[in-house]
Design an enzyme around this catalytic site. Sequence first.
Site, PDB file in Angstrom:
ATOM      1  N   GLY A 115       2.417  -0.780   4.331  1.00  0.00           N
ATOM      2  CA  GLY A 115       3.187   0.637   3.553  1.00  0.00           C
ATOM      3  C   GLY A 115       4.620   1.047   3.627  1.00  0.00           C
ATOM      4  N   GLY A 116       5.382   1.280   4.559  1.00  0.00           N
ATOM      5  CA  GLY A 116       5.823   1.940   4.224  1.00  0.00           C
ATOM      6  C   GLY A 116       7.497   1.581   3.891  1.00  0.00           C
ATOM      7  N   LYS A 175       0.166   4.069  -0.064  1.00  0.00           N
ATOM      8  CA  LYS A 175      -0.670   5.667   0.603  1.00  0.00           C
ATOM      9  C   LYS A 175      -0.347   6.270  -0.700  1.00  0.00           C
ATOM     10  CE  LYS A 175      -0.225   2.773   4.677  1.00  0.00           C
ATOM     11  NZ  LYS A 175      -0.175   3.297   5.680  1.00  0.00           N
ATOM     12  N   GLU A 234      -5.645  -5.198  10.533  1.00  0.00           N
ATOM     13  CA  GLU A 234      -4.380  -3.753  10.944  1.00  0.00           C
ATOM     14  C   GLU A 234      -4.614  -2.812  11.795  1.00  0.00           C
ATOM     15  OE1 GLU A 234      -2.648  -2.374   7.137  1.00  0.00           O
ATOM     16  OE2 GLU A 234      -4.419  -1.016   6.903  1.00  0.00           O
ATOM     17  N   GLU A 292      -6.666   5.183   7.389  1.00  0.00           N
ATOM     18  CA  GLU A 292      -7.034   6.396   7.276  1.00  0.00           C
ATOM     19  C   GLU A 292      -8.309   7.102   6.730  1.00  0.00           C
ATOM     20  OE1 GLU A 292      -3.501   5.493   5.003  1.00  0.00           O
ATOM     21  OE2 GLU A 292      -1.946   5.306   7.153  1.00  0.00           O
ATOM     22  N   GLY A 332       2.638   2.676  10.860  1.00  0.00           N
ATOM     23  CA  GLY A 332       3.382   3.566  10.692  1.00  0.00           C
ATOM     24  C   GLY A 332       4.244   4.395  11.614  1.00  0.00           C
ATOM     25  N   SER A 337       2.873  -1.773  10.112  1.00  0.00           N
ATOM     26  CA  SER A 337       4.776  -2.374  10.184  1.00  0.00           C
ATOM     27  C   SER A 337       5.737  -3.137  10.466  1.00  0.00           C
ATOM     28  CB  SER A 337       5.397  -0.986  12.434  1.00  0.00           C
ATOM     29  OG  SER A 337       4.514  -0.032  12.012  1.00  0.00           O
ATOM     30  N   HIS A 390      -9.884   0.892   4.829  1.00  0.00           N
ATOM     31  CA  HIS A 390      -8.173   1.680   5.587  1.00  0.00           C
ATOM     32  C   HIS A 390      -8.986   2.475   6.702  1.00  0.00           C
ATOM     33  CE1 HIS A 390      -4.208   2.610   6.635  1.00  0.00           C
ATOM     34  NE2 HIS A 390      -4.095   1.641   5.484  1.00  0.00           N
ATOM     35  N   ASN A 426       0.913  -0.981   0.107  1.00  0.00           N
ATOM     36  CA  ASN A 426      -0.082  -0.506  -0.566  1.00  0.00           C
ATOM     37  C   ASN A 426       0.814   1.322   0.005  1.00  0.00           C
ATOM     38  OD1 ASN A 426      -1.923   1.974   0.518  1.00  0.00           O
ATOM     39  ND2 ASN A 426      -2.307   1.201   2.732  1.00  0.00           N
TER      40      ASN A 426
HETATM   41  P1  13P Z   1       3.079   0.802   7.674  1.00  0.00           P
HETATM   42  O1  13P Z   1       3.827  -0.720   6.812  1.00  0.00           O
HETATM   43  O2  13P Z   1       3.810   2.002   7.273  1.00  0.00           O
HETATM   44  O3  13P Z   1       3.443   0.496   8.935  1.00  0.00           O
HETATM   45  O4  13P Z   1       1.121   1.033   7.471  1.00  0.00           O
HETATM   46  C1  13P Z   1       0.574   0.074   6.895  1.00  0.00           C
HETATM   47  C2  13P Z   1      -0.776   0.127   6.574  1.00  0.00           C
HETATM   48  O5  13P Z   1      -0.988   1.248   6.869  1.00  0.00           O
HETATM   49  C3  13P Z   1      -0.773  -1.342   5.901  1.00  0.00           C
HETATM   50  O6  13P Z   1      -2.126  -0.426   4.401  1.00  0.00           O
END
Ligand code: 13P
Length: 247
Positions: free
Chosen positions: A229-230, A13, A163, A94, A169, A208, A92, A11
């Site tokens: 994510g990251g 983002k 999640e 967010e 994050g 993470s 998600h 993802n």
């Molecule tokens: P991180 O891996 O950056 O924590 O993000 C997780 C996420 O929200 C994936 O959808």
Amino acid sequence: MTQRRPLIAANWKMNGSVELVEQASASLNSLAVSAAEILICPPVIFLSQFPKSDKYKLGGQNVSSERSGAFTGEISADMLRAAGAEYVIIGHSERRALFAETDAVVLAKTKQAISAKLTPIVCFGETLIERQQEKTMQVLAQHLDAVYAAHPELLRHSVIAYEPVWAIGTGETATPEQAQQVHAFIRSHLSQYDKEAALQVRIIYGGSVNAENCAALFAQPDIDGGLVGGASLKPAEFAAICLSAQD
Ligand code: 13P
């Protein structure tokens, strides 16, 4: 014994660039990961810039709850599909927290996705306060019910992402045991709607995930991959995560 093929999903983002599209696709094209399905969910504008590949699939990060019409700025499920997406992330945390997406919206989007033959990756997770108050399972049950209780047929076409909001994050990951406990709960909760579908549904973990912690997470019996994510923005690290699902 049910065989669930792991899904390792990136993802991005609201990150990335044309350069990253090229690097990510070159990196994944050089991998041999047959045991897992690899998915990239970039910002929608980049979908059609990814070269076609049998090494990875593409997905959206969001979709309209409407089929078509006067909804300025929205992107429909059919449009995602036409741009090359086979999956779409829905609900998600967010989107729930920053764009006020309710369970009703998540349900409507899930239905739209499935009717356009996209596989929804429907996200659920508790906040830090909910975990501290020991309400994790209660909160998850409530959100799962809101999507699947009245529409158990959607489960067969879904991927579930757990999640925990406090792990997104933040660099703080749920331990493999904590994540496994929740994944097992989600599967058993879903089995009241459809036993067979609950056994088959892939439940992936996000929060993470990185090259160091992924192997222990993916080794858990009810963790069927990750939503990254990251770490997915670094092609070499994402490749390492994909490879760890191969073992
Ligand atoms: P991180 O891996 O950056 O924590 O993000 C997780 C996420 O929200 C994936 O959808």
